[in-house]
Enzyme design. Sequence first.
Site, PDB file in Angstrom:
ATOM      1  N   HIS A 247       0.652  -1.141   0.080  1.00 22.07           N
ATOM      2  CA  HIS A 247      -0.044   0.075   0.065  1.00 22.07           C
ATOM      3  C   HIS A 247       0.894   1.233   0.046  1.00 22.07           C
ATOM      4  O   HIS A 247       2.206   1.145   0.499  1.00 22.07           O
ATOM      5  CB  HIS A 247      -0.952   0.111   1.285  1.00 22.07           C
ATOM      6  N   GLU A 306      -7.727  -5.441  -0.345  1.00 20.11           N
ATOM      7  CA  GLU A 306      -8.516  -6.268  -1.536  1.00 20.11           C
ATOM      8  C   GLU A 306      -8.420  -7.551  -1.225  1.00 20.11           C
ATOM      9  O   GLU A 306      -9.270  -8.324  -2.026  1.00 20.11           O
ATOM     10  CB  GLU A 306      -7.402  -5.927  -2.928  1.00 20.11           C
TER      11      GLU A 306
HETATM   12  N1  CMC Z   1       3.914  -7.435  -4.689  1.00 21.80           N
HETATM   13  C1  CMC Z   1       5.196  -7.451  -4.940  1.00 21.80           C
HETATM   14  N2  CMC Z   1       6.090  -6.250  -4.825  1.00 21.80           N
HETATM   15  C2  CMC Z   1       5.174  -5.377  -4.495  1.00 21.80           C
HETATM   16  C3  CMC Z   1       4.137  -5.312  -4.038  1.00 21.80           C
HETATM   17  C4  CMC Z   1       3.263  -6.317  -4.326  1.00 21.80           C
HETATM   18  N3  CMC Z   1       1.891  -6.325  -4.062  1.00 21.80           N
HETATM   19  N4  CMC Z   1       3.857  -4.195  -3.603  1.00 21.80           N
HETATM   20  C5  CMC Z   1       5.100  -3.175  -3.583  1.00 21.80           C
HETATM   21  N5  CMC Z   1       5.890  -4.088  -4.290  1.00 21.80           N
HETATM   22  C6  CMC Z   1       7.396  -3.650  -4.447  1.00 21.80           C
HETATM   23  C7  CMC Z   1       7.511  -2.732  -5.650  1.00 21.80           C
HETATM   24  O1  CMC Z   1       7.443  -3.269  -6.737  1.00 21.80           O
HETATM   25  C8  CMC Z   1       8.739  -1.899  -4.987  1.00 21.80           C
HETATM   26  O2  CMC Z   1       9.875  -2.567  -5.302  1.00 21.80           O
HETATM   27  P1  CMC Z   1      10.891  -1.866  -6.245  1.00 21.80           P
HETATM   28  O3  CMC Z   1      11.660  -1.061  -5.039  1.00 21.80           O
HETATM   29  O4  CMC Z   1      11.798  -3.101  -6.424  1.00 21.80           O
HETATM   30  O5  CMC Z   1      10.397  -1.374  -7.235  1.00 21.80           O
HETATM   31  C9  CMC Z   1       8.448  -1.859  -3.501  1.00 21.80           C
HETATM   32  O6  CMC Z   1       7.855  -3.131  -3.177  1.00 21.80           O
HETATM   33  C10 CMC Z   1       8.221  -0.758  -2.799  1.00 21.80           C
HETATM   34  O7  CMC Z   1       6.798  -0.436  -3.383  1.00 21.80           O
HETATM   35  P2  CMC Z   1       5.959   0.912  -2.729  1.00 21.80           P
HETATM   36  O8  CMC Z   1       6.584   2.065  -3.042  1.00 21.80           O
HETATM   37  O9  CMC Z   1       5.498   0.395  -1.410  1.00 21.80           O
HETATM   38  O10 CMC Z   1       4.671   0.805  -3.748  1.00 21.80           O
HETATM   39  P3  CMC Z   1       3.807   1.671  -4.409  1.00 21.80           P
HETATM   40  O11 CMC Z   1       3.519   2.739  -3.289  1.00 21.80           O
HETATM   41  O12 CMC Z   1       4.133   2.430  -5.576  1.00 21.80           O
HETATM   42  O13 CMC Z   1       2.634   1.132  -4.638  1.00 21.80           O
HETATM   43  C11 CMC Z   1       0.728  -0.594  -4.664  1.00 21.80           C
HETATM   44  C12 CMC Z   1       1.688   0.541  -3.958  1.00 21.80           C
HETATM   45  C13 CMC Z   1      -0.711  -0.535  -3.693  1.00 21.80           C
HETATM   46  C14 CMC Z   1       0.352  -0.015  -6.108  1.00 21.80           C
HETATM   47  C15 CMC Z   1       1.472  -1.712  -4.563  1.00 21.80           C
HETATM   48  O14 CMC Z   1       1.904  -2.235  -3.402  1.00 21.80           O
HETATM   49  C16 CMC Z   1       0.660  -2.698  -5.749  1.00 21.80           C
HETATM   50  O15 CMC Z   1       0.901  -2.760  -6.838  1.00 21.80           O
HETATM   51  N6  CMC Z   1       0.120  -3.656  -4.594  1.00 21.80           N
HETATM   52  C17 CMC Z   1      -0.840  -4.900  -5.601  1.00 21.80           C
HETATM   53  C18 CMC Z   1      -1.980  -4.281  -6.182  1.00 21.80           C
HETATM   54  C19 CMC Z   1      -3.023  -4.252  -5.069  1.00 21.80           C
HETATM   55  O16 CMC Z   1      -3.049  -4.957  -4.049  1.00 21.80           O
HETATM   56  N7  CMC Z   1      -3.736  -2.993  -5.248  1.00 21.80           N
HETATM   57  C20 CMC Z   1      -4.691  -2.553  -4.067  1.00 21.80           C
HETATM   58  C21 CMC Z   1      -4.362  -1.529  -3.316  1.00 21.80           C
HETATM   59  S1  CMC Z   1      -5.232  -1.211  -1.885  1.00 21.80           S
HETATM   60  C22 CMC Z   1      -6.845  -0.426  -2.179  1.00 21.80           C
HETATM   61  C23 CMC Z   1      -6.340   0.810  -2.838  1.00 21.80           C
HETATM   62  O17 CMC Z   1      -6.169   1.774  -2.023  1.00 21.80           O
HETATM   63  O18 CMC Z   1      -6.484   1.272  -3.991  1.00 21.80           O
END
Ligand code: CMC
Length: 370
Positions: A247, A306
């Site tokens: 998240h 989710e």
């Molecule tokens: N699976 C694998 N790796 C992950 C995931 C995941 N679910 N979430 C984050 N990471 C990795 C990400 O790729 C990054 O790696 P790197 O530094 O190598 O690029 C690292 O962890 C840090 O990521 P972050 O900065 O915490 O991620 P973000 O803030 O850009 O993205 C997110 C947040 C929700 C888009 C992401 O965690 C994600 O894609 N989750 C899966 C999709 C999901 O479950 N979405 C629903 C979110 S909750 C409902 C809502 O509020 O919309």
Amino acid sequence: MNTISPGLDGVVAAETMLSQVDGQAGRLIVRGKDIEEIAADYDFAHMAALLWDGLAPKFTSPAVIRRDLGQARLAAAALLPKLLPATLGLPPIEGLRAGLALLSDADCDHHLLCAAVPVFTGALWRQTQGQASIAPNPKYGQAEDFLAMLTGKVPAPAAARALDTSLVTVADHGLNASTFTARVVASTRAGMVSSVTAALCALKGPLHGGAPGPVLDMLDEIGDVDGVTPWLEKQFAAGNRLMGFGHRIYRTRDPRADVLKGVVAKLRGHRGSGKNRIALAEAVETAILAELAVRYPTRPLDTNVEFYTALALEAIGLPRELFTLAFAMGRVLGWTAHIFEQEQSGRMIRPASRYIGPVPEGGMAAAVAG
Ligand code: CMC
């Protein structure tokens, strides 16, 4: 030079009286109430009254909102003869996007928008199954009527209550991507329908509201507890994100995950909530959290809303193609409240970018944001 924050991480772009997400503590407060209290006590109309209070043109009680939403569902159903032929063959989420676009910014109020989501969703789903739509029953509450319009049957009270809880749990959540989108569009004074339609487009993406359907796909692919480790290795090798985890704001468990897990527990015995499904989900969750902790030791990644939303909606009896639409059914309350709030603040949202493209011969003034 101005600082860039890609993804606007940590940028505070609005003041709101609606909700506060405490990402460190794993706490969500909506208008002064913890989400756990809301989930235990509120139905859709109560949540609408809580969110719209002081923002909508006039205050109305939950009972009046329930009545107005019932009438609005009838008005939304009158649009189905236009919507259904135009959306034949489209996935329901795209049908809903088209349906919202049928409403007019000039004369659509927040009740009609909130009513249109379940009415259109029920009819769009039935169309994909080759079934005629079911007329709304204005005497029902919003969640109950949605289930009736979807199935053509009197909904089981436990399923209707579970859906109500799911809807109020996701109704508002700070300046998430879709709510921010709604506020950007509202800030240009484009109108409520345009703002909500844009918000739905943002919600649809798999990184936001599109995640719960793929959560079930993931569980199906894994199959059983022994399948977790090999499946995970494959996903990480392919660089795939795991749906239902991580998240932008939470650095701990999303409190809504446990609320929704409680919903699933209460529906034990219903379709999709059998012991094996829950045992598999828990095993997958434990394995993924352990693996994420190893791979990202400095970035706490935990279960988000989710993961258990998917299980709750499945147990309620919704097909996975409708999970994002069910999210929209709850979140439309937050969108409309934020649109009212944005319209009152009156400031157009217009951030800046830093130009990194080619410059004309002779150069240009020192880089500025524009
Ligand atoms: N699976 C694998 N790796 C992950 C995931 C995941 N679910 N979430 C984050 N990471 C990795 C990400 O790729 C990054 O790696 P790197 O530094 O190598 O690029 C690292 O962890 C840090 O990521 P972050 O900065 O915490 O991620 P973000 O803030 O850009 O993205 C997110 C947040 C929700 C888009 C992401 O965690 C994600 O894609 N989750 C899966 C999709 C999901 O479950 N979405 C629903 C979110 S909750 C409902 C809502 O509020 O919309």
